[in-house]
Design an enzyme around this catalytic site. Structure first.
Site, PDB file in Angstrom:
ATOM      1  N   CYS A 105      -5.133  11.745  12.967  1.00  0.00           N
ATOM      2  CA  CYS A 105      -5.854  10.482  13.128  1.00  0.00           C
ATOM      3  C   CYS A 105      -5.478   9.899  14.493  1.00  0.00           C
ATOM      4  CB  CYS A 105      -5.449   9.516  12.023  1.00  0.00           C
ATOM      5  SG  CYS A 105      -3.726   9.066  12.170  1.00  0.00           S
TER       6      CYS A 105
ATOM      7  N   ARG B 268      -8.596  -0.516   4.454  1.00  0.00           N
ATOM      8  CA  ARG B 268      -7.711   0.427   3.773  1.00  0.00           C
ATOM      9  C   ARG B 268      -6.398  -0.229   3.350  1.00  0.00           C
ATOM     10  NH1 ARG B 268      -6.061   4.842   7.331  1.00  0.00           N
ATOM     11  NH2 ARG B 268      -4.692   5.068   5.551  1.00  0.00           N
TER      12      ARG B 268
ATOM     13  N   LYS C 169       0.855  -1.205   0.000  1.00  0.00           N
ATOM     14  CA  LYS C 169       0.000   0.000   0.000  1.00  0.00           C
ATOM     15  C   LYS C 169       0.883   1.246   0.000  1.00  0.00           C
ATOM     16  CE  LYS C 169      -1.725   1.594   4.006  1.00  0.00           C
ATOM     17  NZ  LYS C 169      -1.435   3.021   4.253  1.00  0.00           N
ATOM     18  N   ASN C 170       1.929   1.240   0.842  1.00  0.00           N
ATOM     19  CA  ASN C 170       2.736   2.450   1.031  1.00  0.00           C
ATOM     20  C   ASN C 170       3.756   2.668  -0.070  1.00  0.00           C
ATOM     21  OD1 ASN C 170       1.193   2.847   3.229  1.00  0.00           O
ATOM     22  ND2 ASN C 170       2.748   2.305   4.738  1.00  0.00           N
TER      23      ASN C 170
ATOM     24  N   ARG D 150      -0.128  14.159  12.472  1.00  0.00           N
ATOM     25  CA  ARG D 150       0.272  14.002  11.060  1.00  0.00           C
ATOM     26  C   ARG D 150       0.522  15.355  10.377  1.00  0.00           C
ATOM     27  NH1 ARG D 150      -1.158   8.704   9.855  1.00  0.00           N
ATOM     28  NH2 ARG D 150       0.498   8.730   8.307  1.00  0.00           N
ATOM     29  N   PRO D 151       1.389  16.203  10.897  1.00  0.00           N
ATOM     30  CA  PRO D 151       1.673  17.491  10.256  1.00  0.00           C
ATOM     31  C   PRO D 151       2.416  17.295   8.933  1.00  0.00           C
ATOM     32  CG  PRO D 151       3.224  17.094  12.009  1.00  0.00           C
ATOM     33  CD  PRO D 151       2.234  15.973  12.068  1.00  0.00           C
ATOM     34  N   ILE D 152       2.438  18.353   8.113  1.00  0.00           N
ATOM     35  CA  ILE D 152       3.231  18.270   6.878  1.00  0.00           C
ATOM     36  C   ILE D 152       4.188  19.461   6.776  1.00  0.00           C
ATOM     37  CG2 ILE D 152       1.574  16.856   5.565  1.00  0.00           C
ATOM     38  CD1 ILE D 152       0.617  19.412   4.194  1.00  0.00           C
TER      39      ILE D 152
ATOM     40  N   ASP E 252       4.817   0.293  11.726  1.00  0.00           N
ATOM     41  CA  ASP E 252       3.593  -0.322  11.208  1.00  0.00           C
ATOM     42  C   ASP E 252       3.445  -1.780  11.626  1.00  0.00           C
ATOM     43  OD1 ASP E 252       3.570   1.457   8.029  1.00  0.00           O
ATOM     44  OD2 ASP E 252       3.044   2.047  10.072  1.00  0.00           O
TER      45      ASP E 252
HETATM   46  C1  EPZ Z   1       4.219   6.798   6.102  1.00  0.00           C
HETATM   47  O1  EPZ Z   1       3.463   7.812   6.736  1.00  0.00           O
HETATM   48  C2  EPZ Z   1       3.306   5.592   6.016  1.00  0.00           C
HETATM   49  N1  EPZ Z   1       2.140   5.912   5.188  1.00  0.00           N
HETATM   50  C3  EPZ Z   1       2.864   5.164   7.411  1.00  0.00           C
HETATM   51  O2  EPZ Z   1       2.071   3.987   7.284  1.00  0.00           O
HETATM   52  C4  EPZ Z   1       4.106   4.831   8.233  1.00  0.00           C
HETATM   53  O3  EPZ Z   1       3.728   4.502   9.540  1.00  0.00           O
HETATM   54  C5  EPZ Z   1       5.047   6.054   8.245  1.00  0.00           C
HETATM   55  O4  EPZ Z   1       5.366   6.448   6.891  1.00  0.00           O
HETATM   56  C6  EPZ Z   1       6.344   5.776   8.984  1.00  0.00           C
HETATM   57  O5  EPZ Z   1       7.008   4.703   8.365  1.00  0.00           O
HETATM   58  C7  EPZ Z   1       2.278   5.903   3.843  1.00  0.00           C
HETATM   59  O6  EPZ Z   1       3.353   5.648   3.304  1.00  0.00           O
HETATM   60  C8  EPZ Z   1       1.054   6.210   3.037  1.00  0.00           C
HETATM   61  P1  EPZ Z   1       6.340  10.144   8.232  1.00  0.00           P
HETATM   62  P2  EPZ Z   1       4.030   9.338   6.773  1.00  0.00           P
HETATM   63  O7  EPZ Z   1       6.208  11.402   7.457  1.00  0.00           O
HETATM   64  O8  EPZ Z   1       4.770   9.625   5.505  1.00  0.00           O
HETATM   65  C9  EPZ Z   1       6.357  13.394  11.722  1.00  0.00           C
HETATM   66  C10 EPZ Z   1       0.238   2.583   7.631  1.00  0.00           C
HETATM   67  O9  EPZ Z   1      -0.222   2.015   8.622  1.00  0.00           O
HETATM   68  N2  EPZ Z   1       6.270  14.398  10.644  1.00  0.00           N
HETATM   69  O10 EPZ Z   1       7.555   9.297   8.058  1.00  0.00           O
HETATM   70  O11 EPZ Z   1       2.919  10.223   7.167  1.00  0.00           O
HETATM   71  C11 EPZ Z   1       5.086  12.579  11.811  1.00  0.00           C
HETATM   72  O12 EPZ Z   1       4.117  13.246  12.604  1.00  0.00           O
HETATM   73  C12 EPZ Z   1       0.709   4.022   7.718  1.00  0.00           C
HETATM   74  O13 EPZ Z   1       0.392   2.036   6.502  1.00  0.00           O
HETATM   75  C13 EPZ Z   1       6.333  15.746  10.986  1.00  0.00           C
HETATM   76  O14 EPZ Z   1       6.443  16.105  12.157  1.00  0.00           O
HETATM   77  O15 EPZ Z   1       5.068   9.219   7.975  1.00  0.00           O
HETATM   78  C14 EPZ Z   1       5.556  11.299  12.456  1.00  0.00           C
HETATM   79  O16 EPZ Z   1       5.619  11.487  13.856  1.00  0.00           O
HETATM   80  C15 EPZ Z   1       0.514   4.579   9.110  1.00  0.00           C
HETATM   81  N3  EPZ Z   1       6.256  16.676   9.993  1.00  0.00           N
HETATM   82  C16 EPZ Z   1       6.962  11.130  11.894  1.00  0.00           C
HETATM   83  O17 EPZ Z   1       7.367  12.413  11.394  1.00  0.00           O
HETATM   84  C17 EPZ Z   1       6.137  16.312   8.667  1.00  0.00           C
HETATM   85  O18 EPZ Z   1       6.100  17.214   7.796  1.00  0.00           O
HETATM   86  C18 EPZ Z   1       7.051  10.127  10.757  1.00  0.00           C
HETATM   87  O19 EPZ Z   1       6.120  10.504   9.784  1.00  0.00           O
HETATM   88  C19 EPZ Z   1       6.065  14.944   8.350  1.00  0.00           C
HETATM   89  C20 EPZ Z   1       6.133  13.998   9.349  1.00  0.00           C
END
Ligand code: EPZ
Length: 419
Positions: A117, A398, A22-23, A122-124, A306
């Site tokens: 969620c 999902r 999925k990811n 989940r900030p960006i 995950d």
């Molecule tokens: C991806 O999410 C995956 N989703 C998640 O899988 C997975 O848990 C995660 O990576 C970590 O491996 C998809 O690929 C669609 P991150 P993502 O940005 O990209 C913080 C599942 O169950 N952060 O690596 O959203 C964030 O809050 C899902 O399949 C910021 O602070 O994860 C988190 O604490 C759940 N600012 C950490 O970084 C940002 O701009 C890691 O998030 C971005 C992230």
């Protein structure tokens, strides 16, 4: 509400084929946005709720998407809509993955902010900071991100405070059409990142260092049609392997390289499972007892967040006290109270769970708090004495293709009911 009714106490035995990840599928599908009058053809695409949502999102932007039997073709016209459909974006956090490619390709984007969620806010902010460094003007107002750029984005040197998977993917795609080259420091190293890099290479983008913390992407002004495969889902594989061990059985997952989930396999072995590794499959067998282990979830190649709920379920019936530290998300332990309904003894202190193993657990009614926690609750139901129910199944659909069919083919007794 639709629920799973699970009759527990039967070991899982047999073989399942791993679905496409999925990811990996979601960012790779988003990369098609970079094309103009070209097409992206994919195989091994999993049939999941999130994949269908991303396909609908691309269609609403103006692309044509065909998807049958794991094969997908995304045909992209010269012009795409840059205003993303709020109803779909709010349904799926991974919609944030269109921000980079759409800004690079259309020079303008409006993206409703993806909500938080159960596992975190989940900030960006990393995505936005990096796009600004590439010359995008970005403002946040009334719950949406407004991005604009005059002409092409510019290649830049980007450094992430944390190796964010989504931010790395967004910048890789934005950089593919930027003027000049972009370096990413502290990039995410997950196998899904390498999959995206290979798709972009196929479109004509020279990329170096994917899978390592230092990446370089040489921007192009035109990308061509490409074909690619989606890598296997290492998290789905880990879920079924844990299912074999927690139920006292033996499960083989086919179509996966063991290296993709090395950290999880090491912990599975430490907990007492007997593993058999082959180039394209993994077998995990319950070997008489389960022992407590300590886990900290980390960016790849560390232990994957995950797989955290699934391993917590396994360790809840191990001998001794285990400790799991959630090092990625600020609140990915919301499933603990649901687990404890089955008689597990798990206590949470900030981002750490202390799991005191119990000899057996009883069936209970649980409600999924997120995708992976939902899968873990199903595993608890299979391992428990008696009958369990799992609700809030939208989370599970999902990310797991045909999970009831696959588990029942291994000997589980699961059926869907309405309540
Ligand atoms: C991806 O999410 C995956 N989703 C998640 O899988 C997975 O848990 C995660 O990576 C970590 O491996 C998809 O690929 C669609 P991150 P993502 O940005 O990209 C913080 C599942 O169950 N952060 O690596 O959203 C964030 O809050 C899902 O399949 C910021 O602070 O994860 C988190 O604490 C759940 N600012 C950490 O970084 C940002 O701009 C890691 O998030 C971005 C992230």
């Amino acid at each position: 509400m639709q629920k799973m009714l699970i009759k527990g106490g039967t070991p899982l035995n047999g073989t399942v084929r791993v679905q496409g990840a999925k990811n990996a599928a979601l960012p790779v599908m988003a990369s098609a946005i970079l094309l103009k009058g070209q097409a992206l053809e994919l195989d091994n695409v999993p049939d999941l709720q999130d994949v269908r949502t991303m396909a609908e999102l691309l269609q609403r932007l103006g692309a044509e998407v065909s998807f049958t039997d794991g094969r997908m073709k995304i045909s992209v016209p010269e012009d795409l809509e840059w205003n993303t459909p709020a109803d779909l974006v709010r349904k799926m956090r991974a919609s944030s993955l269109v921000l980079g490619p759409l800004t690079a390709r259309c020079g303008k984007t409006v993206l409703p902010l993806p909500g938080g969620c159960a596992i975190g806010s989940r900030p960006i902010d990393f995505h936005i900071k990096a796009l600004r460094a590439m010359g995008a003007r970005i403002s946040l107002r009334n719950g949406a991100v407004y991005a604009e750029t005059d002409g092409r984005l510019k290649g830049a040197n980007v450094a992430f405070d944390f190796p964010s998977v989504g931010a790395t993917e967004n910048i890789m795609m934005a950089a593919a059409l930027a003027d000049g080259s972009t370096t990413i420091e502290n990039a995410a190293c997950e196998p899904e990142i390498v999959n995206l890099a290979n798709v972009l290479r196929g479109m004509g983008v020279p990329i170096f260092g994917d899978g390592t913390p230092a990446m370089r992407i040489m921007g192009q002004n035109f990308l061509k049609s490409s074909r690619a495969s989606v890598v296997p889902d290492r998290i789905e594989a880990a879920t079924y392997l844990v299912g074999g061990v927690i139920s006292g059985g033996k499960v083989k997952v086919e179509g996966i390289e063991p290296q993709m989930l090395a950290a999880a396999l090491q912990k599975l072995e430490e907990a007492g499972a007997k593993l058999t590794l082959e180039p394209d499959s993994i077998t995990a067998e319950y070997a008489g007892k389960l022992s407590a282990v300590s886990i900290k979830t980390m960016p790849h190649p560390g232990f994957p967040t995950d797989a955290q709920p699934q391993f917590m379920a396994l360790l809840s019936i191990a001998d001794g006290t285990s400790v799991i530290q959630e090092g990625i998300f600020e609140s990915r332990l919301r499933h603990v109270p649901e687990f404890n309904k089955t008689g597990t003894k798990i206590a949470v202190q900030e981002n750490t769970a202390v799991i005191e193993g119990v000899p057996e657990i009883k069936g209970a009614e649980m409600f999924a708090t997120d995708l992976r926690a939902g899968a873990a609750m199903i595993l608890l139901g299979i391992a428990a004495e008696g009958v369990s129910k799992v609700g809030n199944l939208d989370h599970v659909w999902r990310g797991y293709e045909d999970i009831i069919g696959k588990l029942n083919s291994l000997g589980a007794k699961i059926k869907l009911i309405e309540e």
